[in-house]
Enzyme design. Structure first.
Site, PDB file in Angstrom:
ATOM      1  N   ARG A  99     -31.149 -50.437  24.338  1.00  0.00           N
ATOM      2  CA  ARG A  99     -32.593 -50.653  24.246  1.00  0.00           C
ATOM      3  C   ARG A  99     -32.873 -51.795  23.260  1.00  0.00           C
ATOM      4  O   ARG A  99     -32.395 -51.784  22.132  1.00  0.00           O
ATOM      5  CB  ARG A  99     -33.292 -49.361  23.815  1.00  0.00           C
ATOM      6  N   ASP A 289     -46.821 -42.907  28.068  1.00  0.00           N
ATOM      7  CA  ASP A 289     -46.093 -41.640  28.150  1.00  0.00           C
ATOM      8  C   ASP A 289     -46.760 -40.639  29.092  1.00  0.00           C
ATOM      9  O   ASP A 289     -46.181 -39.592  29.401  1.00  0.00           O
ATOM     10  CB  ASP A 289     -45.934 -41.018  26.761  1.00  0.00           C
ATOM     11  N   LYS A 388     -35.576 -33.309  22.820  1.00  0.00           N
ATOM     12  CA  LYS A 388     -35.951 -34.566  22.164  1.00  0.00           C
ATOM     13  C   LYS A 388     -37.376 -34.508  21.633  1.00  0.00           C
ATOM     14  O   LYS A 388     -37.659 -35.042  20.553  1.00  0.00           O
ATOM     15  CB  LYS A 388     -35.802 -35.729  23.147  1.00  0.00           C
TER      16      LYS A 388
END
Length: 402
Positions: A99, A289, A388
């Site tokens: 990333r 999101d 997570k």
């Protein structure tokens, strides 16, 4: 945990859902707390693995910051190591090291930091050598890649001897997360000026305060979606506030058009199934999101919708656009990429008697597809990926089956 299976269930009796705390607020507050002179009282921190990783690294301060798969933690702690003038190796999982972080590293280097790439240029792992002298108080950052780069720079800005002026270049994505960062900084006594595309943060100090983290609107979105896809039902989501700092509180407006009535009450928000009004398009620039959640909802309830603002989804825990396309196809829905960044969601006409969803090591893929239980039997592969951000998710889902 092995694959998890849930039987079809389309009606939900009134149920109280004890939502997790906001990971976004928690991670920002933890960095600000570490930079504050004096004692803060911080309560209701998130149980999310990302936040627990941040707590562990800040508390133990090891020579190597291994952030695992936590992108926010990677970016925030890189800036933190610079401003606290520490030597740190900063790394993570193989996916984390794919990333990009070059935009943040360039901004920190411009400011005066010494940072070296230990493998591929522009990607972790990093060797941070701190900041001996501030070279400039004016930097420029692209606004259309990741707001986390901007938030990382903002949180260390008041600690810089000359303060910092950040010019945001181009279209600004996830602006609500930048606003959240600045509003949290303000609660710890830090002032700023934001005029057009320039944010100015003078040199100053954070002041000790008391702060309680709000429940997580991203986590709340999955329950909105479940009710939108249900035949009938009522849910009460605990710990949400109407005047939230979180951009994902936009889910209230989105789901009002997709069949969920929201009513703020003492201690949270009451959700009730209502008639679908219809949604033609939505720009996710400031709430990326929510994209997976809304895409799955529309696919299930028969809404053809145009989506924009999905650019950042390709560099998340997985390529979320590709992952969505592959999993939506399993129940005959499509996410078609058009011109000028427009994606069209083609809803399903027929849903199979059972659907198995792959999660791609992405917590949001696991949770976003839960509403399929309203139409079919659902199997979720690798369900523990929810740790997570929402470790208690499946425990909360079980409340619906009692």
């Amino acid at each position: 945990m092995k694959n998890i299976r849930h039987e079809k269930k389309s009606t939900f009796s009134p149920t109280r859902i004890p939502l997790p705390s906001s990971k976004s607020e928690s991670n920002r507050v933890l960095v600000i707390d570490a930079l504050t002179e004096g004692e803060n009282t911080i309560s209701n921190l998130a149980e999310a693995r990302d936040t627990q990783t941040m707590i562990r690294l800040l508390t133990k301060n090891p020579p190597v910051f291994d952030v695992l798969d936590a992108g926010t933690t990677m970016r925030f702690l890189t800036a933190y190591a610079v401003i606290t003038n520490q030597y740190k190796i900063i790394t993570g999982t193989p996916r984390m090291c794919e990333r990009p972080i070059g935009i943040l590293v360039d901004a920190l280097r411009d400011t005066g930091a010494e940072i070296h790439y230990m493998a591929a240029e522009g990607f972790p792992p990093l060797a941070v050598h701190g900041l001996a002298e501030q070279k400039t108080e004016k930097i420029s950052i692209r606004g259309d890649v990741s707001s986390q780069y901007i938030s990382a720079m903002l949180m260390i800005a008041p600690m810089l001897p000359k303060g910092l002026e950040i010019e945001l270049l181009g279209k600004i994505g996830s602006i609500s997360y930048i606003q959240m960062t600045l509003q949290l900084m303000a609660q710890f006594g830090v002032k700023h000026v934001w005029e057009e595309n320039v944010i100015k943060v003078p040199h100053q100090t954070y002041s000790p305060t008391q702060f309680s983290v709000e429940s997580d609107w991203s986590g709340a979105s999955y329950w909105f979606s479940l009710l939108a896809c249900a035949d009938e039902g009522e849910l009460f989501l605990q710990g949400l506030k109407e005047d939230s700092l979180q951009g994902d509180s936009k889910i209230v407006e989105i789901m009002d058009q997709l069949g969920v009535k929201s009513e703020f009450q003492t201690g949270g928000i009451k959700l009730t199934k209502q008639k679908v009004k219809g949604l033609k398009s939505w720009d996710f620039t400031n709430c990326p999101d929510l994209a997976q959640t809304v895409a799955v909802t529309c696919a299930i309830i028969g809404q053809k919708v145009d989506f924009t603002g999905l650019e950042s989804l390709r560099i998340k825990e997985t390529d979320r656009i590709l992952a969505l396309q592959q999993e939506l196809a399993k129940f005959n829905a499509q996410l078609l990429e058009g011109e000028n960044g427009v994606f069209t969601l083609i809803p399903s006409i027929e849903i199979p008697d059972e659907v198995t969803i792959k999660t791609y090591d992405d917590h949001r893929m696991a949770m976003a597809f839960l509403p399929l239980v309203t139409k079919t039997n659902l199997i979720v592969e690798d369900p523990e990926v929810v740790n997570k951000s929402y470790p208690s998710f499946w425990k909360h889902v079980a409340l619906l089956y009692k």
